[in-house]
Design a protein around this motif. Structure first.
Motif, PDB file in Angstrom:
ATOM      1  N   TYR A 194       0.802  -1.226   0.000  1.00 45.84           N
ATOM      2  CA  TYR A 194       0.000   0.000   0.000  1.00 45.84           C
ATOM      3  C   TYR A 194       0.835   1.277   0.000  1.00 45.84           C
ATOM      4  CZ  TYR A 194      -4.623  -2.122   0.681  1.00 45.84           C
ATOM      5  OH  TYR A 194      -5.798  -2.799   0.518  1.00 45.84           O
ATOM      6  N   ALA A 195       1.855   1.351   0.852  1.00 45.37           N
ATOM      7  CA  ALA A 195       2.575   2.617   1.000  1.00 45.37           C
ATOM      8  C   ALA A 195       3.214   3.101  -0.308  1.00 45.37           C
ATOM      9  CB  ALA A 195       3.614   2.505   2.115  1.00 45.37           C
ATOM     10  N   PRO A 196       3.796   2.236  -1.152  1.00 51.28           N
ATOM     11  CA  PRO A 196       4.300   2.730  -2.429  1.00 51.28           C
ATOM     12  C   PRO A 196       3.212   3.326  -3.323  1.00 51.28           C
ATOM     13  CG  PRO A 196       5.289   0.610  -1.928  1.00 51.28           C
ATOM     14  CD  PRO A 196       4.197   0.832  -0.923  1.00 51.28           C
ATOM     15  N   GLN A 197       1.979   2.871  -3.144  1.00 52.31           N
ATOM     16  CA  GLN A 197       0.880   3.465  -3.908  1.00 52.31           C
ATOM     17  C   GLN A 197       0.634   4.909  -3.467  1.00 52.31           C
ATOM     18  OE1 GLN A 197      -2.670   1.007  -4.449  1.00 52.31           O
ATOM     19  NE2 GLN A 197      -1.508  -0.789  -3.790  1.00 52.31           N
ATOM     20  N   TRP A 198       0.746   5.158  -2.163  1.00 55.96           N
ATOM     21  CA  TRP A 198       0.547   6.527  -1.688  1.00 55.96           C
ATOM     22  C   TRP A 198       1.596   7.457  -2.288  1.00 55.96           C
ATOM     23  CZ3 TRP A 198       0.612   4.685   4.107  1.00 55.96           C
ATOM     24  CH2 TRP A 198      -0.459   3.801   4.306  1.00 55.96           C
ATOM     25  N   PHE A 199       2.831   6.981  -2.341  1.00 52.92           N
ATOM     26  CA  PHE A 199       3.906   7.796  -2.910  1.00 52.92           C
ATOM     27  C   PHE A 199       3.683   8.004  -4.399  1.00 52.92           C
ATOM     28  CE2 PHE A 199       8.100   9.522  -1.893  1.00 52.92           C
ATOM     29  CZ  PHE A 199       8.602   9.779  -3.155  1.00 52.92           C
ATOM     30  N   ALA A 200       3.296   6.947  -5.102  1.00 56.15           N
ATOM     31  CA  ALA A 200       3.078   7.047  -6.545  1.00 56.15           C
ATOM     32  C   ALA A 200       1.953   8.027  -6.865  1.00 56.15           C
ATOM     33  CB  ALA A 200       2.763   5.673  -7.134  1.00 56.15           C
ATOM     34  N   ILE A 201       0.872   7.955  -6.097  1.00 59.40           N
ATOM     35  CA  ILE A 201      -0.242   8.879  -6.331  1.00 59.40           C
ATOM     36  C   ILE A 201       0.180  10.307  -6.002  1.00 59.40           C
ATOM     37  CG2 ILE A 201      -2.578   9.521  -5.617  1.00 59.40           C
ATOM     38  CD1 ILE A 201      -3.047   6.517  -5.025  1.00 59.40           C
ATOM     39  N   SER A 202       0.908  10.478  -4.893  1.00 63.89           N
ATOM     40  CA  SER A 202       1.387  11.812  -4.525  1.00 63.89           C
ATOM     41  C   SER A 202       2.251  12.412  -5.630  1.00 63.89           C
ATOM     42  CB  SER A 202       2.166  11.732  -3.211  1.00 63.89           C
ATOM     43  OG  SER A 202       2.706  12.989  -2.863  1.00 63.89           O
ATOM     44  N   GLU A 203       3.155  11.608  -6.182  1.00 60.33           N
ATOM     45  CA  GLU A 203       4.010  12.091  -7.263  1.00 60.33           C
ATOM     46  C   GLU A 203       3.190  12.418  -8.503  1.00 60.33           C
ATOM     47  OE1 GLU A 203       7.793  12.384  -7.345  1.00 60.33           O
ATOM     48  OE2 GLU A 203       6.850  12.859  -5.424  1.00 60.33           O
ATOM     49  N   TRP A 204       2.212  11.572  -8.812  1.00 65.92           N
ATOM     50  CA  TRP A 204       1.352  11.826  -9.969  1.00 65.92           C
ATOM     51  C   TRP A 204       0.577  13.128  -9.783  1.00 65.92           C
ATOM     52  CZ3 TRP A 204      -3.874  12.374 -10.900  1.00 65.92           C
ATOM     53  CH2 TRP A 204      -4.287  12.277 -12.227  1.00 65.92           C
ATOM     54  N   LEU A 205       0.054  13.368  -8.593  1.00 69.29           N
ATOM     55  CA  LEU A 205      -0.700  14.595  -8.323  1.00 69.29           C
ATOM     56  C   LEU A 205       0.200  15.827  -8.423  1.00 69.29           C
ATOM     57  CD1 LEU A 205      -2.895  13.381  -5.320  1.00 69.29           C
ATOM     58  CD2 LEU A 205      -3.710  13.982  -7.618  1.00 69.29           C
ATOM     59  N   ARG A 206       1.459  15.709  -8.016  1.00 70.25           N
ATOM     60  CA  ARG A 206       2.386  16.847  -8.065  1.00 70.25           C
ATOM     61  C   ARG A 206       2.658  17.289  -9.502  1.00 70.25           C
ATOM     62  NH1 ARG A 206       7.335  15.828  -6.848  1.00 70.25           N
ATOM     63  NH2 ARG A 206       7.927  17.952  -6.351  1.00 70.25           N
ATOM     64  N   ARG A 207       2.697  16.334 -10.412  1.00 67.03           N
ATOM     65  CA  ARG A 207       3.059  16.692 -11.792  1.00 67.03           C
ATOM     66  C   ARG A 207       1.853  16.793 -12.733  1.00 67.03           C
ATOM     67  NH1 ARG A 207       4.978  11.219 -11.328  1.00 67.03           N
ATOM     68  NH2 ARG A 207       3.776   9.807 -12.677  1.00 67.03           N
ATOM     69  N   THR A 208       0.651  16.640 -12.192  1.00 69.00           N
ATOM     70  CA  THR A 208      -0.554  16.645 -13.013  1.00 69.00           C
ATOM     71  C   THR A 208      -1.340  17.930 -12.767  1.00 69.00           C
ATOM     72  OG1 THR A 208      -0.661  14.235 -12.914  1.00 69.00           O
ATOM     73  CG2 THR A 208      -2.676  15.391 -13.559  1.00 69.00           C
ATOM     74  N   PRO A 209      -1.785  18.619 -13.824  1.00 67.27           N
ATOM     75  CA  PRO A 209      -2.584  19.845 -13.645  1.00 67.27           C
ATOM     76  C   PRO A 209      -3.821  19.596 -12.788  1.00 67.27           C
ATOM     77  CG  PRO A 209      -1.916  19.600 -15.934  1.00 67.27           C
ATOM     78  CD  PRO A 209      -1.527  18.324 -15.247  1.00 67.27           C
ATOM     79  N   ALA A 210      -4.164  20.557 -11.973  1.00 59.61           N
ATOM     80  CA  ALA A 210      -5.262  20.401 -11.021  1.00 59.61           C
ATOM     81  C   ALA A 210      -6.603  20.170 -11.703  1.00 59.61           C
ATOM     82  CB  ALA A 210      -5.343  21.628 -10.117  1.00 59.61           C
ATOM     83  N   ASP A 211      -6.731  20.614 -12.957  1.00 55.35           N
ATOM     84  CA  ASP A 211      -8.005  20.445 -13.651  1.00 55.35           C
ATOM     85  C   ASP A 211      -8.076  19.138 -14.448  1.00 55.35           C
ATOM     86  OD1 ASP A 211      -6.175  21.092 -15.585  1.00 55.35           O
ATOM     87  OD2 ASP A 211      -7.361  22.691 -16.521  1.00 55.35           O
ATOM     88  N   HIS A 212      -7.090  18.267 -14.297  1.00 52.12           N
ATOM     89  CA  HIS A 212      -7.129  16.964 -14.967  1.00 52.12           C
ATOM     90  C   HIS A 212      -8.321  16.173 -14.424  1.00 52.12           C
ATOM     91  CE1 HIS A 212      -6.026  12.860 -16.110  1.00 52.12           C
ATOM     92  NE2 HIS A 212      -5.125  13.372 -16.941  1.00 52.12           N
ATOM     93  N   PRO A 213      -9.082  15.492 -15.288  1.00 52.89           N
ATOM     94  CA  PRO A 213     -10.308  14.827 -14.825  1.00 52.89           C
ATOM     95  C   PRO A 213     -10.081  13.707 -13.815  1.00 52.89           C
ATOM     96  CG  PRO A 213      -9.810  14.257 -17.127  1.00 52.89           C
ATOM     97  CD  PRO A 213      -8.925  15.401 -16.758  1.00 52.89           C
ATOM     98  N   ASP A 214      -8.870  13.125 -13.765  1.00 52.45           N
ATOM     99  CA  ASP A 214      -8.614  12.042 -12.822  1.00 52.45           C
ATOM    100  C   ASP A 214      -8.178  12.529 -11.442  1.00 52.45           C
ATOM    101  OD1 ASP A 214      -9.213   9.837 -14.432  1.00 52.45           O
ATOM    102  OD2 ASP A 214      -7.217   9.853 -15.355  1.00 52.45           O
TER     103      ASP A 214
END
Length: 247
Positions: A194-214
């Motif tokens: 589970y914990a690597p998923q939290w990091f992966a999602i956090s990294e994805w959110l950091r580099r993804t525009p806030a208005d991205h539908p996902d």
């Protein structure tokens, strides 16, 4: 959660279940794998088991999964291990896959018994693929103890989805298979899943525009999964790979 969301969350996971590399190797030893044996893995994810066992034991096999992202990683792993000629990966609905009858020494589905609408249905999906004397591997959650009602929603389950370890044994026996071995996850296994998923999602959110539908769904998934695991999962939720032999 859509398949796309799982692909984002599990970007950094090699094994898409709470199973360590050490326990995956132990599972291979338990199965007494031999060179030339064939292995069918339904909902194979990134193919770590198929490719790793082909390299270590000289087995061959077929993996089936819906995710082209995961299958690309599986093919890359097979190439890295030098076993691309031994294992192949097919994109498709594992629940509808029609295997060659009685052609495999090992038939497995780890952590995806939804493909057969539950444990009994998944056993019936795997059964026709096995040669006489072959082994079936099922990865399935169970409850360490009966959880409070609020845990079901927090962990994304229904009350009847899973039972205790002894209750899981009852389900195997009712489905006409014998439990001959098992390898169970521990608390660290769950954390490393589970914990690597939290990091992966956090990294994805950091580099993804806030208005991205996902973005809203991924933020919700992160918050929900993290709190569910820490509040209820570590105490109540178990998982194991059960080695079965059809009667």
């Amino acid at each position: 959660m859509s398949l796309r969301h799982h692909e984002i969350a599990e970007a950094d996971n090699r094994i898409l279940n709470p199973l360590s590399q050490e326990k995956l190797r132990l599972l291979g030893e338990i199965c007494r794998l031999k060179e030339g044996q064939r292995h069918l893995d339904l909902a194979c994810g990134k193919g770590e088991m198929l490719a790793g066992w082909a390299k270590r034991y000289g087995t061959s096999g077929i993996g089936v999964d819906l995710s082209e992202v995961f299958l690309t990683a599986a093919r890359e792993r097979a190439a890295e291990f030098g076993v691309s000629e031994s294992v192949s990966f097919e994109r498709g609905d594992a629940g509808k896959y029609q295997p060659e009858p009685a052609a495999f020494d090992i038939a497995s589905c780890l952590g995806a018994t939804w493909i057969g609408d539950g444990l009994a249905g998944t056993i019936e999906l795997l059964r026709p693929a096995l040669r006489p004397g072959g082994l079936m591997l099922i990865g399935e959650p169970y409850w360490h103890e009966t959880p409070p009602e609020e845990a079901y929603e927090a962990l994304g389950t229904e009350p009847d989805d899973f039972v205790s370890l002894s209750g899981t044994l009852d389900r195997f026996e009712a489905a006409g298979v014998d439990l001959v071995e098992m390898v169970l996850a521990d608390g660290d296994s769950w954390d490393r899943y589970y914990a690597p998923q939290w990091f992966a999602i956090s990294e994805w959110l950091r580099r993804t525009p806030a208005d991205h539908p996902d973005v809203p769904a991924m933020r919700e998934f992160l918050d929900h999964q993290r709190r569910g695991h820490l509040t209820y999962g570590k105490r109540y939720f178990g998982w194991g790979v059960f080695v079965l032999r059809p009667r």
